[in-house]
Design a protein around this motif. Sequence first.
Motif, PDB file in Angstrom:
ATOM      1  N   VAL B  50       0.863  -1.195   0.000  1.00 20.29           N
ATOM      2  CA  VAL B  50       0.000   0.000   0.000  1.00 20.29           C
ATOM      3  C   VAL B  50       0.892   1.236   0.000  1.00 20.29           C
ATOM      4  O   VAL B  50       1.852   1.329   0.758  1.00 20.29           O
ATOM      5  CB  VAL B  50      -0.959   0.014   1.203  1.00 20.29           C
ATOM      6  CG1 VAL B  50      -1.676   1.352   1.319  1.00 20.29           C
ATOM      7  CG2 VAL B  50      -1.979  -1.116   1.081  1.00 20.29           C
ATOM      8  N   VAL B  51       0.591   2.165  -0.885  1.00 24.73           N
ATOM      9  CA  VAL B  51       1.457   3.328  -1.098  1.00 24.73           C
ATOM     10  C   VAL B  51       0.598   4.592  -1.191  1.00 24.73           C
ATOM     11  O   VAL B  51      -0.521   4.564  -1.692  1.00 24.73           O
ATOM     12  CB  VAL B  51       2.339   3.090  -2.359  1.00 24.73           C
ATOM     13  CG1 VAL B  51       1.501   2.968  -3.617  1.00 24.73           C
ATOM     14  CG2 VAL B  51       3.410   4.132  -2.531  1.00 24.73           C
ATOM     15  N   HIS B  52       1.152   5.682  -0.678  1.00 29.34           N
ATOM     16  CA  HIS B  52       0.471   6.977  -0.718  1.00 29.34           C
ATOM     17  C   HIS B  52       0.460   7.515  -2.150  1.00 29.34           C
ATOM     18  O   HIS B  52       1.496   7.580  -2.805  1.00 29.34           O
ATOM     19  CB  HIS B  52       1.228   7.952   0.198  1.00 29.34           C
ATOM     20  CG  HIS B  52       0.716   9.346   0.142  1.00 29.34           C
ATOM     21  ND1 HIS B  52      -0.404   9.749   0.837  1.00 29.34           N
ATOM     22  CD2 HIS B  52       1.162  10.439  -0.512  1.00 29.34           C
ATOM     23  CE1 HIS B  52      -0.623  11.022   0.599  1.00 29.34           C
ATOM     24  NE2 HIS B  52       0.315  11.473  -0.218  1.00 29.34           N
ATOM     25  N   ILE B  53      -0.716   7.911  -2.633  1.00 31.90           N
ATOM     26  CA  ILE B  53      -0.822   8.496  -3.979  1.00 31.90           C
ATOM     27  C   ILE B  53      -1.117   9.993  -3.888  1.00 31.90           C
ATOM     28  O   ILE B  53      -0.614  10.787  -4.658  1.00 31.90           O
ATOM     29  CB  ILE B  53      -1.925   7.781  -4.802  1.00 31.90           C
ATOM     30  CG1 ILE B  53      -1.603   6.287  -4.993  1.00 31.90           C
ATOM     31  CG2 ILE B  53      -2.140   8.473  -6.145  1.00 31.90           C
ATOM     32  CD1 ILE B  53      -0.506   5.977  -5.992  1.00 31.90           C
ATOM     33  N   TYR B  59      -5.924   9.680  -1.930  1.00 31.23           N
ATOM     34  CA  TYR B  59      -5.881   8.453  -2.721  1.00 31.23           C
ATOM     35  C   TYR B  59      -4.802   7.525  -2.180  1.00 31.23           C
ATOM     36  O   TYR B  59      -3.726   7.990  -1.787  1.00 31.23           O
ATOM     37  CB  TYR B  59      -5.535   8.748  -4.186  1.00 31.23           C
ATOM     38  CG  TYR B  59      -6.582   9.521  -4.929  1.00 31.23           C
ATOM     39  CD1 TYR B  59      -7.751   8.899  -5.364  1.00 31.23           C
ATOM     40  CD2 TYR B  59      -6.414  10.868  -5.202  1.00 31.23           C
ATOM     41  CE1 TYR B  59      -8.720   9.608  -6.051  1.00 31.23           C
ATOM     42  CE2 TYR B  59      -7.384  11.593  -5.893  1.00 31.23           C
ATOM     43  CZ  TYR B  59      -8.538  10.952  -6.313  1.00 31.23           C
ATOM     44  OH  TYR B  59      -9.499  11.652  -6.988  1.00 31.23           O
ATOM     45  N   LEU B  60      -5.073   6.229  -2.199  1.00 29.89           N
ATOM     46  CA  LEU B  60      -4.059   5.227  -1.867  1.00 29.89           C
ATOM     47  C   LEU B  60      -3.957   4.238  -3.021  1.00 29.89           C
ATOM     48  O   LEU B  60      -4.944   3.980  -3.716  1.00 29.89           O
ATOM     49  CB  LEU B  60      -4.433   4.471  -0.587  1.00 29.89           C
ATOM     50  CG  LEU B  60      -4.467   5.270   0.724  1.00 29.89           C
ATOM     51  CD1 LEU B  60      -4.973   4.394   1.862  1.00 29.89           C
ATOM     52  CD2 LEU B  60      -3.080   5.814   1.051  1.00 29.89           C
ATOM     53  N   ILE B  63      -0.105  -2.596  -5.078  1.00 29.71           N
ATOM     54  CA  ILE B  63       0.332  -3.421  -6.204  1.00 29.71           C
ATOM     55  C   ILE B  63      -0.234  -4.827  -6.026  1.00 29.71           C
ATOM     56  O   ILE B  63      -0.182  -5.397  -4.941  1.00 29.71           O
ATOM     57  CB  ILE B  63       1.871  -3.497  -6.262  1.00 29.71           C
ATOM     58  CG1 ILE B  63       2.491  -2.094  -6.337  1.00 29.71           C
ATOM     59  CG2 ILE B  63       2.344  -4.363  -7.427  1.00 29.71           C
ATOM     60  CD1 ILE B  63       2.238  -1.347  -7.627  1.00 29.71           C
ATOM     61  N   GLU B 140     -10.785   3.583  -8.077  1.00 26.86           N
ATOM     62  CA  GLU B 140     -10.697   4.765  -8.965  1.00 26.86           C
ATOM     63  C   GLU B 140     -10.129   4.391 -10.333  1.00 26.86           C
ATOM     64  O   GLU B 140     -10.712   4.708 -11.350  1.00 26.86           O
ATOM     65  CB  GLU B 140      -9.808   5.824  -8.298  1.00 26.86           C
ATOM     66  CG  GLU B 140      -9.627   7.089  -9.093  1.00 26.86           C
ATOM     67  CD  GLU B 140     -10.730   8.115  -8.892  1.00 26.86           C
ATOM     68  OE1 GLU B 140     -11.466   8.032  -7.891  1.00 26.86           O
ATOM     69  OE2 GLU B 140     -10.861   9.008  -9.755  1.00 26.86           O
ATOM     70  N   GLU B 141      -8.995   3.732 -10.365  1.00 27.27           N
ATOM     71  CA  GLU B 141      -8.393   3.368 -11.641  1.00 27.27           C
ATOM     72  C   GLU B 141      -7.361   2.263 -11.436  1.00 27.27           C
ATOM     73  O   GLU B 141      -6.917   2.014 -10.316  1.00 27.27           O
ATOM     74  CB  GLU B 141      -7.745   4.580 -12.323  1.00 27.27           C
ATOM     75  CG  GLU B 141      -6.695   5.290 -11.513  1.00 27.27           C
ATOM     76  CD  GLU B 141      -6.240   6.616 -12.157  1.00 27.27           C
ATOM     77  OE1 GLU B 141      -6.798   7.669 -11.800  1.00 27.27           O
ATOM     78  OE2 GLU B 141      -5.327   6.581 -13.001  1.00 27.27           O
ATOM     79  N   HIS B 143      -3.758   0.314 -13.376  1.00 26.98           N
ATOM     80  CA  HIS B 143      -2.717   0.415 -14.400  1.00 26.98           C
ATOM     81  C   HIS B 143      -1.990  -0.913 -14.484  1.00 26.98           C
ATOM     82  O   HIS B 143      -1.518  -1.423 -13.473  1.00 26.98           O
ATOM     83  CB  HIS B 143      -1.742   1.536 -14.045  1.00 26.98           C
ATOM     84  CG  HIS B 143      -2.393   2.880 -14.029  1.00 26.98           C
ATOM     85  ND1 HIS B 143      -2.474   3.690 -15.132  1.00 26.98           N
ATOM     86  CD2 HIS B 143      -3.051   3.539 -13.037  1.00 26.98           C
ATOM     87  CE1 HIS B 143      -3.124   4.794 -14.830  1.00 26.98           C
ATOM     88  NE2 HIS B 143      -3.494   4.729 -13.563  1.00 26.98           N
ATOM     89  N   LEU B 152      -1.291  -1.789 -10.653  1.00 22.41           N
ATOM     90  CA  LEU B 152      -1.421  -0.745  -9.637  1.00 22.41           C
ATOM     91  C   LEU B 152      -2.909  -0.424  -9.527  1.00 22.41           C
ATOM     92  O   LEU B 152      -3.544  -0.052 -10.516  1.00 22.41           O
ATOM     93  CB  LEU B 152      -0.656   0.521 -10.032  1.00 22.41           C
ATOM     94  CG  LEU B 152      -0.958   1.759  -9.174  1.00 22.41           C
ATOM     95  CD1 LEU B 152      -0.419   1.602  -7.753  1.00 22.41           C
ATOM     96  CD2 LEU B 152      -0.371   3.033  -9.815  1.00 22.41           C
ATOM     97  N   VAL B 154      -5.655   1.967  -7.756  1.00 24.80           N
ATOM     98  CA  VAL B 154      -5.774   3.248  -7.049  1.00 24.80           C
ATOM     99  C   VAL B 154      -7.206   3.417  -6.565  1.00 24.80           C
ATOM    100  O   VAL B 154      -8.161   3.184  -7.317  1.00 24.80           O
ATOM    101  CB  VAL B 154      -5.384   4.427  -7.964  1.00 24.80           C
ATOM    102  CG1 VAL B 154      -5.578   5.762  -7.248  1.00 24.80           C
ATOM    103  CG2 VAL B 154      -3.931   4.285  -8.418  1.00 24.80           C
TER     104      VAL B 154
END
Lengths: 203, 203
Positions: B50-53, B59-60, B63, B140-141, B143, B152, B154
């Motif tokens: 989990v990574v900060h977007i 948004y988080l 992967i 949300e989306e 990739h 990824l 999001v």
Amino acid sequence: MLHINSESIEKMESRYQANLFNTISGFKSANLIGTRDKSGNTNLAIFNSVVHIGANPPYLGFILRPTTVERHTYQNIKETGFYTINHVHERFIEKAHQTSAKYAKNVSEFKACGFEEEYLNKFTAPFVKESKIKIGLQFEEEHLVKANDTLLIVGKVLNAYLDDKLISADGTISLTEAGTVAISGLYEYLKPLKLNKFEYAKP
Amino acid sequence: MLHINSESIEKMESRYQANLFNTISGFKSANLIGTRDKSGNTNLAIFNSVVHIGANPPYLGFILRPTTVERHTYQNIKETGFYTINHVHERFIEKAHQTSAKYAKNVSEFKACGFEEEYLNKFTAPFVKESKIKIGLQFEEEHLVKANDTLLIVGKVLNAYLDDKLISADGTISLTEAGTVAISGLYEYLKPLKLNKFEYAKP
């Protein structure tokens, strides 16, 4: 228990909101990304978003905000195709944090923050001499997150340098022995202590 | 200092390589992602990516490997549009790790691993009752990383639940006070201790 929802988020003061949502994702990796432009100017910037993408073949990713100080990193990666990821260790967290300041393009954070550039085996991007775990990567692909124009940058690991005593028989690198730190939010640096190591889980 | 390069990577034994490159990115966040399919079957899986977007709006990302146990998470997110991210704390690392086992689709890791589902304010995805910091998100989306077919994902943060004593005046959440853990590689869980907190850096 506090309930944060869309309405309370809208009313938040901007710095409060930034701190809250930068800490809510959990602990983060602490890495310095080293680059050099075509003219030889170097850049070094701290990133807390390096993420594992794959092991075989090895890929790492990181998240980049296009409109901040980190764009020098992006420009150099796009210009040359190569960059380095270097672990941040306990001994130099203050210097590493200082690389997040918005230095001008012609100022190298290596010099400004007191790190030594290291060039290894003809790899063109600069490694951080002070770092015990350093990785040389080649740009592979990028993805634009439409929601807020951040970028996921993916690179292939070409080289890695570390003391072989840090690697155990099963391939695991001991990050605690290396003195690698973790980050919470944008400003806090932490030293993780091992609680437990488990096996591959089966139902 | 050991130099790992393309040739030595090619010769690596597969588990050795997996362990090496899963630890080389640095410390990782430890989160349980909770989902539910249209029929009401729930799923819970541990993620270390989990990574900060973004913070404003929040948004988080995370992967996801498409071909592993985690695909139930993906299927449910795509089917319903909603999911939860719940911090892993020191008290339940063993149970949390157990969710990485490859359970069949009709088995809920909530029940199999001893977690309680919690439904809050009509949000359809299950939160983890045992977690002190829980986040409700809307897809949300996505990739597709072409290099190795990872994704990824999001999501937009719609809700968050936590004890307000964990939030300091500037909005920072104290992860150490919450007992949130970090992960190294795939199997090791760590408790980070604060070294230092710096200010916004200026040149």
